[in-house]
Design a protein around this motif. Structure first.
Motif, PDB file in Angstrom:
ATOM      1  N   ARG A 232       0.829  -1.191  -0.103  1.00  0.00           N
ATOM      2  CA  ARG A 232       0.094   0.066   0.031  1.00  0.00           C
ATOM      3  C   ARG A 232       0.890   1.181  -0.160  1.00  0.00           C
ATOM      4  NH1 ARG A 232      -2.695  -2.849   3.928  1.00  0.00           N
ATOM      5  NH2 ARG A 232      -2.378  -1.392   5.664  1.00  0.00           N
ATOM      6  N   GLU A 233       2.070   1.141   0.991  1.00  0.00           N
ATOM      7  CA  GLU A 233       2.833   2.260   0.743  1.00  0.00           C
ATOM      8  C   GLU A 233       3.604   2.527  -0.563  1.00  0.00           C
ATOM      9  OE1 GLU A 233       3.980   2.055   5.542  1.00  0.00           O
ATOM     10  OE2 GLU A 233       5.490   1.150   3.910  1.00  0.00           O
ATOM     11  N   ALA A 234       3.904   1.596  -1.299  1.00  0.00           N
ATOM     12  CA  ALA A 234       4.602   1.524  -2.516  1.00  0.00           C
ATOM     13  C   ALA A 234       3.456   2.385  -3.659  1.00  0.00           C
ATOM     14  CB  ALA A 234       4.968   0.164  -2.942  1.00  0.00           C
ATOM     15  N   VAL A 235       2.406   1.753  -3.608  1.00  0.00           N
ATOM     16  CA  VAL A 235       1.252   2.278  -4.379  1.00  0.00           C
ATOM     17  C   VAL A 235       1.205   3.833  -4.292  1.00  0.00           C
ATOM     18  CG1 VAL A 235      -1.262   2.345  -4.996  1.00  0.00           C
ATOM     19  CG2 VAL A 235       0.225   0.278  -4.733  1.00  0.00           C
ATOM     20  N   LYS A 236       0.901   4.234  -2.952  1.00  0.00           N
ATOM     21  CA  LYS A 236       0.822   5.738  -2.669  1.00  0.00           C
ATOM     22  C   LYS A 236       2.011   6.512  -3.234  1.00  0.00           C
ATOM     23  CE  LYS A 236      -0.087   8.783   1.425  1.00  0.00           C
ATOM     24  NZ  LYS A 236      -0.161   8.992   2.912  1.00  0.00           N
ATOM     25  N   LEU A 237       3.125   5.833  -3.011  1.00  0.00           N
ATOM     26  CA  LEU A 237       4.329   6.335  -3.608  1.00  0.00           C
ATOM     27  C   LEU A 237       4.245   6.749  -5.115  1.00  0.00           C
ATOM     28  CD1 LEU A 237       7.335   7.641  -2.741  1.00  0.00           C
ATOM     29  CD2 LEU A 237       7.907   5.217  -3.036  1.00  0.00           C
ATOM     30  N   ILE A 238       3.844   5.510  -5.729  1.00  0.00           N
ATOM     31  CA  ILE A 238       3.756   5.663  -7.115  1.00  0.00           C
ATOM     32  C   ILE A 238       2.916   6.689  -7.595  1.00  0.00           C
ATOM     33  CG2 ILE A 238       2.898   4.508  -9.113  1.00  0.00           C
ATOM     34  CD1 ILE A 238       3.827   1.841  -7.791  1.00  0.00           C
ATOM     35  N   SER A 315      13.863  -1.187  -9.141  1.00  0.00           N
ATOM     36  CA  SER A 315      13.394  -1.717  -7.726  1.00  0.00           C
ATOM     37  C   SER A 315      14.317  -0.735  -6.671  1.00  0.00           C
ATOM     38  CB  SER A 315      13.547  -3.068  -7.598  1.00  0.00           C
ATOM     39  OG  SER A 315      13.352  -3.519  -6.342  1.00  0.00           O
ATOM     40  N   THR A 316      13.826  -0.655  -5.642  1.00  0.00           N
ATOM     41  CA  THR A 316      14.586  -0.312  -4.591  1.00  0.00           C
ATOM     42  C   THR A 316      15.486  -1.508  -4.101  1.00  0.00           C
ATOM     43  OG1 THR A 316      12.902  -0.915  -2.974  1.00  0.00           O
ATOM     44  CG2 THR A 316      12.730   1.589  -3.771  1.00  0.00           C
ATOM     45  N   THR A 317      16.291  -1.147  -3.059  1.00  0.00           N
ATOM     46  CA  THR A 317      17.250  -2.141  -2.592  1.00  0.00           C
ATOM     47  C   THR A 317      16.406  -3.101  -1.712  1.00  0.00           C
ATOM     48  OG1 THR A 317      19.039  -0.558  -2.192  1.00  0.00           O
ATOM     49  CG2 THR A 317      19.233  -2.509  -0.945  1.00  0.00           C
ATOM     50  N   LYS A 318      15.283  -2.660  -1.186  1.00  0.00           N
ATOM     51  CA  LYS A 318      14.521  -3.423  -0.432  1.00  0.00           C
ATOM     52  C   LYS A 318      13.650  -4.462  -1.353  1.00  0.00           C
ATOM     53  CE  LYS A 318      13.814  -3.851   3.382  1.00  0.00           C
ATOM     54  NZ  LYS A 318      13.973  -5.050   4.450  1.00  0.00           N
ATOM     55  N   GLY A 319      13.324  -4.036  -2.415  1.00  0.00           N
ATOM     56  CA  GLY A 319      12.423  -4.711  -3.397  1.00  0.00           C
ATOM     57  C   GLY A 319      12.946  -6.033  -4.021  1.00  0.00           C
ATOM     58  N   VAL A 320      14.546  -6.110  -3.937  1.00  0.00           N
ATOM     59  CA  VAL A 320      14.966  -7.213  -4.341  1.00  0.00           C
ATOM     60  C   VAL A 320      15.939  -7.776  -3.434  1.00  0.00           C
ATOM     61  CG1 VAL A 320      15.421  -6.513  -6.896  1.00  0.00           C
ATOM     62  CG2 VAL A 320      17.348  -5.636  -5.097  1.00  0.00           C
ATOM     63  N   GLU A 321      15.628  -7.328  -2.119  1.00  0.00           N
ATOM     64  CA  GLU A 321      16.435  -8.068  -1.058  1.00  0.00           C
ATOM     65  C   GLU A 321      16.377  -9.663  -1.017  1.00  0.00           C
ATOM     66  OE1 GLU A 321      16.959  -6.274   3.239  1.00  0.00           O
ATOM     67  OE2 GLU A 321      15.158  -7.581   3.231  1.00  0.00           O
ATOM     68  N   GLY A 322      17.606 -10.459  -0.911  1.00  0.00           N
ATOM     69  CA  GLY A 322      17.281 -11.673  -0.743  1.00  0.00           C
ATOM     70  C   GLY A 322      17.243 -12.466  -2.192  1.00  0.00           C
ATOM     71  N   LEU A 323      17.402 -11.880  -3.085  1.00  0.00           N
ATOM     72  CA  LEU A 323      17.496 -12.480  -4.545  1.00  0.00           C
ATOM     73  C   LEU A 323      18.685 -12.237  -4.973  1.00  0.00           C
ATOM     74  CD1 LEU A 323      13.782 -11.042  -5.955  1.00  0.00           C
ATOM     75  CD2 LEU A 323      14.405 -13.380  -4.865  1.00  0.00           C
ATOM     76  N   ASN A 324      19.112 -13.331  -5.775  1.00  0.00           N
ATOM     77  CA  ASN A 324      20.582 -13.144  -6.152  1.00  0.00           C
ATOM     78  C   ASN A 324      20.493 -12.559  -7.778  1.00  0.00           C
ATOM     79  OD1 ASN A 324      21.658 -14.560  -4.012  1.00  0.00           O
ATOM     80  ND2 ASN A 324      21.097 -16.494  -4.995  1.00  0.00           N
ATOM     81  N   ILE A 332      17.606  -2.234 -12.429  1.00  0.00           N
ATOM     82  CA  ILE A 332      18.278  -1.217 -12.162  1.00  0.00           C
ATOM     83  C   ILE A 332      17.740  -1.037 -10.417  1.00  0.00           C
ATOM     84  CG2 ILE A 332      18.303   1.442 -12.386  1.00  0.00           C
ATOM     85  CD1 ILE A 332      17.783   1.038 -15.222  1.00  0.00           C
ATOM     86  N   ILE A 333      18.541  -0.840  -9.703  1.00  0.00           N
ATOM     87  CA  ILE A 333      18.285  -0.465  -8.178  1.00  0.00           C
ATOM     88  C   ILE A 333      18.460   0.656  -7.884  1.00  0.00           C
ATOM     89  CG2 ILE A 333      18.969  -1.400  -5.781  1.00  0.00           C
ATOM     90  CD1 ILE A 333      19.897  -3.972  -7.015  1.00  0.00           C
ATOM     91  N   GLU A 334      17.706   1.570  -7.431  1.00  0.00           N
ATOM     92  CA  GLU A 334      17.531   2.808  -7.012  1.00  0.00           C
ATOM     93  C   GLU A 334      16.783   3.156  -5.655  1.00  0.00           C
ATOM     94  OE1 GLU A 334      18.664   6.110  -6.304  1.00  0.00           O
ATOM     95  OE2 GLU A 334      19.617   5.656  -8.163  1.00  0.00           O
ATOM     96  N   ASP A 335      17.249   3.917  -4.714  1.00  0.00           N
ATOM     97  CA  ASP A 335      16.633   4.046  -3.653  1.00  0.00           C
ATOM     98  C   ASP A 335      16.111   5.601  -3.442  1.00  0.00           C
ATOM     99  OD1 ASP A 335      16.627   1.603  -2.551  1.00  0.00           O
ATOM    100  OD2 ASP A 335      18.672   1.822  -1.624  1.00  0.00           O
ATOM    101  N   ASP A 336      16.596   6.420  -4.459  1.00  0.00           N
ATOM    102  CA  ASP A 336      15.953   7.797  -4.355  1.00  0.00           C
ATOM    103  C   ASP A 336      14.862   8.029  -5.134  1.00  0.00           C
ATOM    104  OD1 ASP A 336      16.619  11.015  -3.824  1.00  0.00           O
ATOM    105  OD2 ASP A 336      16.394  10.665  -6.001  1.00  0.00           O
ATOM    106  N   VAL A 337      13.816   8.491  -4.756  1.00  0.00           N
ATOM    107  CA  VAL A 337      12.414   8.349  -5.493  1.00  0.00           C
ATOM    108  C   VAL A 337      12.558   9.090  -6.893  1.00  0.00           C
ATOM    109  CG1 VAL A 337      10.122   9.054  -5.165  1.00  0.00           C
ATOM    110  CG2 VAL A 337      11.228   8.298  -3.404  1.00  0.00           C
ATOM    111  N   SER A 338      13.208  10.408  -6.834  1.00  0.00           N
ATOM    112  CA  SER A 338      13.185  11.175  -8.135  1.00  0.00           C
ATOM    113  C   SER A 338      14.226  10.450  -9.002  1.00  0.00           C
ATOM    114  CB  SER A 338      14.016  12.553  -7.655  1.00  0.00           C
ATOM    115  OG  SER A 338      13.107  13.331  -6.926  1.00  0.00           O
TER     116      SER A 338
END
Length: 395
Positions: A232-238, A315-324, A332-338
Motif C-alpha cells: 500500500r505504501e508503494a502504491v501511494k508513492l507511485i 526496484s529499490t534495494t528492499k525490493g530485490v532483497e534476498g534475491l541473487n 536497475i536498483i535505486e533508492d532515491d525516489v526522483s
C-alpha cells in the motif's frame, strides 16, 4: 514420502498472493515427484478434494465465524482463520491426517505457537516450519507493540520445537542464526516462478490492452496484494511521487496496479485491476515493472514474475532483497525516489536499453524455477528422513 502442508489461511491456494503462490507450487512440485501431499486449510465446511496432483483437506473449528472475526479485530489479526490453530476442535479434526504422514510442513509460523509443540512432542511427528518471512511483525512494524511481543514469543517457540526450518533467502537464515538458532537446523528454499507460464507470445496483447483501456499507452506495472502495508505504501508513492514525475517526461504513460485492492488511490495516472486470474496477462502488455518498496520481509515473488515475463525492472534495494540478481543488467536498483522515476523514463525513452534488459531478464530467473526448487526440497526431505532413521537406530 507422505507430506502434510498445514496452513491457517483460508486462501492458501488462491495463487493471488505471495504466500499462496509458494504453498501451491511447493505442494504441486512435491506431488509431481511421486510424494503423497495433503494440504490442510480452514474451510466453511469439512471437505476433501483433489487439486492437480495433491489433496486438499478443508476443516473448520469450534469457534463460529462471527466470534473469529470479533477476536481477530480485538487482536489486530488480518486473517481470522489463523486462530483455528488454537481451536481444539480444529486440531482434533486434523489429527488423523497429521499422524498418517512422515513430515508436517507448517506455514505461518507465528500462528503455530501451541500447535507445533503438540505435533512434535505429543504426536511425535517431524515438523518443518516454512518461513515465508521471519519476525515480520518486528521488521514491518505494522502491528501494535503487544501483538509484536506475542507474535515474536510464539515464533521463537515454534523455532525451538521444529525439526527443520525453511527460509526463503540467506539473509533470512542469517537473522535466525543471529538469534541463536543452529545453522544446521535451517535450509534455504527460495521463492520461485513458473517460467513456462510467463510466455508473452501465447497472450493476445491487443485484447488485454483493450480490457484495461490501455490502447496507445506505454505501461508501467506494479503487482502486489494491497492487504500488505508495504505494498500500500508503494502504491501511494507511485501515485504521489513517481507517476507524476514520469508522466511529466513521457507522453501516454499509465501505471497499472495489479492485485487485491482494499482501497484505491485517486490518481488519473493509475489503473487498478484488482485480483486477476492470470498475472502473466497484465505483465505481458507492460513496458517496465517496478518495486518501490522500502520495508518488508522475505523476498518479493513479484520481481521474479517480472523477470520471467522478460520485463525491465526498476526496484529499490528492499525490493530485490534476498534475491541473487544484484548487479544484473535486467534490474536497475535505486533508492532515491526522483532518481527512481528518472530510471523509468530512461527505459521508456531508450528502446535499445529496454531491449537489452528484456533479453537478460528471463535468463536471470532460470535458477528460480519452481520445478528445480521442488526437486531440491524433495531431496532435502529424503535426506532429513534418512538422518532421523539413522538416529532412531542408534538409540
Amino acid at each position: 514420502m507422505r507430506i502434510c502442508i498445514l496452513s491457517s489461511f483460508e486462501d492458501s491456494l488462491s495463487r493471488d498472493t505471495g504466500y499462496s503462490v509458494r504453498i501451491y507450487n511447493l505442494a504441486r512440485g512435491l506431488a509431481s515427484l511421486g510424494n503423497t501431499v495433503y494440504v490442510v486449510i480452514p474451510g466453511a465446511n469439512v471437505d476433501v478434494e483433489k487439486m492437480d496432483k495433491f489433496f486438499v483437506y478443508k476443516n473448520r473449528g469450534f469457534l463460529p465465524r462471527k466470534v473469529l472475526y470479533f477476536l481477530a479485530r480485538m487482536l489486530e489479526i488480518a486473517k481470522p482463520t489463523a486462530l483455528f490453530f488454537y481451536d481444539l476442535l480444529f486440531v482434533i479434526r486434523i489429527r488423523n491426517v497429521i499422524q498418517s504422514v512422515d513430515i508436517v510442513q507448517i506455514e505461518q509460523q507465528a500462528s503455530g505457537g501451541l500447535l507445533v509443540p503438540v505435533i512434535a512432542k505429543i504426536w511425535k511427528k517431524l515438523v518443518v516450519v516454512d518461513c515465508h518471512d521471519v519476525f515480520q511483525s518486528l521488521r514491518v512494524g505494522h502491528t501494535s507493540k503487544m501483538r509484536q511481543i506475542l507474535e515474536t514469543f510464539f515464533e521463537r517457540l515454534v523455532y525451538k520445537y521444529a525439526n527443520l526450518i525453511l527460509t526463503v533467502s540467506e539473509k533470512e537464515k542469517e537473522i535466525l542464526t543471529s538469534c541463536g538458532i543452529p545453522e544446521e537446523k535451517i535450509k534455504v528454499v527460495p521463492n520461485g516462478v513458473d517460467v513456462e507460464s510467463f510466455d508473452r507470445l501465447s497472450i493476445d496483447l491487443k485484447r488485454v490492452k483493450g480490457r484495461y483501456g490501455l490502447e496507445g499507452y506505454r505501461v508501467v506495472v506494479f503487482v502486489g496484494n494491497m492487504e500488505y502495508l508495504p505494498n500500500r505504501e508503494a502504491v501511494k508513492l507511485i501515485a504521489t511521487k513517481i507517476a507524476p514525475l514520469v508522466c511529466k517526461e513521457v507522453n501516454n504513460v499509465k501505471f497499472l496496479i495489479v492485485g487485491r485492492c482494499t482501497e484505491k488511490v485517486d490518481s488519473p495516472n493509475l489503473i487498478f485491476t484488482g485480483t486477476v486470474k492470470d498475472v502473466a496477462e497484465p505483465l505481458a502488455i507492460s513496458d517496465v515493472a517496478v518495486a518501490p518498496l522500502f520495508r518488508g520481509s522475505g523476498t518479493r515473488l513479484k520481481v521474479l514474475e517480472y523477470l520471467a515475463c522478460g520485463l525491465p525492472v526498476v526496484s529499490t534495494t528492499k525490493g530485490v532483497e534476498g534475491l541473487n540478481i544484484e548487479g544484473n543488467s535486467c534490474v536497475i536498483i535505486e533508492d532515491d525516489v526522483s532518481s527512481f522515476a528518472r530510471c523509468i523514463v530512461k527505459i521508456l525513452n531508450n528502446l535499445d536499453i529496454a531491449e537489452k534488459m528484456r533479453r537478460n531478464a528471463k535468463e536471470s530467473v532460470v535458477g528460480y524455477d519452481w520445478k528445480k526448487i521442488s526437486a531440491q526440497l524433495h531431496e532435502t526431505y529424503e535426506e532429513f528422513l534418512r538422518k532421523e532413521s539413522r538416529a532412531l537406530k542408534e538409540i
